[in-house]
Enzyme design. Structure first.
Site, PDB file in Angstrom:
ATOM      1  CG  ASP A   1      -5.533   0.777  -4.305  1.00  0.00           C
ATOM      2  OD1 ASP A   1      -5.788  -0.330  -3.810  1.00  0.00           O
ATOM      3  OD2 ASP A   1      -4.499   1.403  -4.031  1.00  0.00           O
TER       4      ASP A   1
ATOM      5  CD  GLU B   1       2.139  -2.486  -7.180  1.00  0.00           C
ATOM      6  OE1 GLU B   1       2.862  -1.688  -7.830  1.00  0.00           O
ATOM      7  OE2 GLU B   1       1.292  -2.122  -6.349  1.00  0.00           O
TER       8      GLU B   1
HETATM    9  C1  9WN Z   1      -3.048   1.572  -0.925  1.00  0.00           C
HETATM   10  C2  9WN Z   1       0.522  -2.855  -1.012  1.00  0.00           C
HETATM   11  C3  9WN Z   1      -0.851  -2.379  -1.481  1.00  0.00           C
HETATM   12  C4  9WN Z   1      -1.786  -3.560  -1.803  1.00  0.00           C
HETATM   13  C5  9WN Z   1      -3.049  -3.115  -2.523  1.00  0.00           C
HETATM   14  C6  9WN Z   1      -2.663  -2.273  -3.712  1.00  0.00           C
HETATM   15  C7  9WN Z   1      -1.819  -1.079  -3.266  1.00  0.00           C
HETATM   16  C8  9WN Z   1      -1.993   0.929  -1.815  1.00  0.00           C
HETATM   17  C9  9WN Z   1      -1.571   1.969  -2.760  1.00  0.00           C
HETATM   18  O1  9WN Z   1      -0.646  -1.558  -2.620  1.00  0.00           O
HETATM   19  O2  9WN Z   1      -2.570  -0.252  -2.415  1.00  0.00           O
HETATM   20  O3  9WN Z   1      -3.325   0.798   0.148  1.00  0.00           O
HETATM   21  O4  9WN Z   1      -0.822   2.853  -2.352  1.00  0.00           O
HETATM   22  O5  9WN Z   1      -2.009   1.975  -3.912  1.00  0.00           O
HETATM   23  O6  9WN Z   1      -3.782  -1.850  -4.422  1.00  0.00           O
HETATM   24  O7  9WN Z   1      -3.804  -4.235  -2.919  1.00  0.00           O
HETATM   25  O8  9WN Z   1      -2.131  -4.217  -0.616  1.00  0.00           O
HETATM   26  O9  9WN Z   1       1.060  -3.781  -1.920  1.00  0.00           O
END
Ligand code: 9WN
Length: 447
Positions: A179, A416
């Protein structure tokens, strides 16, 4: 951080317990609190982990994602589960306005990296290792869903590589899965929201000790503006491409497509789909060449290209190692393996564990506690390790990443992401894909 001496058995047991805790039945939440829905690439990694303990459950996860596939072939980046409060939720996406969206499942309107065929092959291999009913189930699943995965790869190759350069375009940094990586900073600097969109109750900020670990509200307003633009275009591929303020080729996602297309071609061959297998190999070759065409002679790293600004992005992030993932010219691969093993990356003297940080610690953009701007992500360690082992290149680097990643995971937090200098788990605890890669490393075929 105290070093805990944890056996592989304990790590595996704890990882299985975490995944079980995040399981809603046929949908594993990406994380229990922070991400209470299914995310597309998370689901693929989760099924790789699940395959080591239950082939049927791994298959169920992939089927949940497939039920949300759009009619044009796109796999959406979020499949919304039960009605929990989450921002930005289904109301913000309003995917029902898209002609191609499914009518009975609520989803987001963008995609994520196509790692799924890698998961399909892992599930197939696990079924065959177990034999009996698992083998039958896995084979029926791989053969029966082949056309759905093929449609996904074809959609990417057509809708997201309109000029057939072998490079996927993305229209939101959420599509990259990274992101707020500094890869996107210069492109976002040119994104000026024309509507003041409210950033409502962000879950991420309720789950971290310090807001500076996450994207800022200003970044979030840009994220929401892009969603607004895509919704205005009713998520129509051509209209989005022409109107959205963020348009960039993603070299890392392109490398993943090359890898996944080769994996799916193997499945095609096994089930007599020779023409489609050949098509997939041609597609893989196109994207491998595309990835290679972005490599900077000066740095040796692959680059994204901002299409609107017509500029290369030179930031030193993990994405620069895309050729090492998908395999490319041997001299490029050699140079990249040396670079990734060296002091600018895994062997940087300040790193607690020798695994790739998301941004080089020697880059001015490096932020050790901020999400994709520096922390190490176990799931990325797994991907690099698996890709290197698959190609049989840089075995010492692959072994070191695996070993140090396992040491990092011995805190049993299943974070995470990890602070690279201290080894501290950050972001969400009990992150499903972190538990999943721990399971594959401890119980999978190469354990
Ligand atoms: C937006 C779920 C996801 C991962 C992504 C990570 C984060 C989301 C967020 O979380 O993204 O889609 O809310 O920041 O960057 O890689 O799939 O774990």
């Amino acid at each position: 951080m105290a070093v805990i001496n944890v056996s592989r058995e304990l790590l595996a047991a704890r990882a299985a317990y975490i995944l079980r805790g995040d399981d809603l039945g046929e949908l594993t939440t990406a994380a229990p609190q922070l991400y209470p829905h299914l995310w597309s690439w998370d689901a693929a990694f989760v099924s790789i982990g699940l395959a080591t303990v239950s082939v049927p459950r791994a298959i169920a996860e992939l089927r949940t994602l497939l039920r949300a596939q759009w009619r044009n072939g796109m796999l959406p980046h979020i499949v919304f589960g039960p009605d929990v409060d989450y921002f930005p939720g289904p109301d913000v996406w309003d995917s029902a306005c898209a002609a191609a969206a499914p009518r009975d499942v609520r989803t987001s309107g963008i995609c994520q990296p196509p790692v799924h065929a890698i998961a399909v092959r892992h599930v197939l291999a696990a079924g065959r290792r177990n034999g009996g009913a698992d083998r039958e189930l896995a084979e029926r699943f791989a053969e029966g869903t082949f056309d759905r995965w093929l449609a996904w790869h074809r959609w990417l190759a057509e809708a997201r590589d309109p000029s057939r350069r072998g490079l996927l375009e993305i229209y939101h940094s959420w599509e990259s899965g990274m992101d707020n990586s500094p890869r996107w900073d210069s492109t976002y600097a040119n994104v000026a929201p024309k509507v003041d969109l409210e950033v409502r109750s962000r879950r991420d900020l309720q789950h971290v000790a310090d807001a500076s670990q996450r994207p800022t509200d200003a970044e979030y307003r840009r994220y929401l503006w892009l969603v607004h633009q895509m919704r205005e275009a009713r998520y129509d591929d051509d209209a989005v491409r022409e109107t959205v303020d963020f348009r960039i080729t993603d070299v890392f996602m392109s490398a993943i497509l090359a890898l996944a297309a080769d994996e799916l071609a193997e499945v095609g061959d096994e089930f007599g789909r020779t023409d489609e297998a050949a098509e997939l190999r041609t597609l893989a070759a196109r994207f491998r060449a595309g990835v290679l065409s972005t490599v900077s002679d000066e740095t040796g790293l692959a680059r994204d290209e901002d299409i609107r600004a017509d500029t290369w992005v030179e930031t030193e992030t993990i994405a620069g190692f895309a050729p090492l993932l998908c395999g490319a010219d041997p001299s490029v691969v050699r140079r990249q393996a040396a670079l990734l093993s060296g002091p600018q990356w895994c062997d940087h003297p300040a790193l607690r564990y020798a695994v790739p940080p998301s941004t080089s610690p020697t880059s001015p953009a490096f932020r050790p506690r901020t999400y994709w701007r520096g922390p190490q992500w176990p799931v990325m360690n797994w991907l690099f390790c698996w890709a290197l082992e698959r190609q049989g290149v840089a075995p010492a680097l692959a072994a070191r990443i695996r070993e140090d990643s396992l040491r990092q995971l011995a805190d049993l937090e299943f974070g995470e992401y990890y602070e690279p200098l201290t080894g501290e788990a950050l972001g969400s605890a009990h992150q499903s894909w972190t538990a999943a890669v721990a399971l594959d490393w401890t119980l999978g075929p190469a354990a």
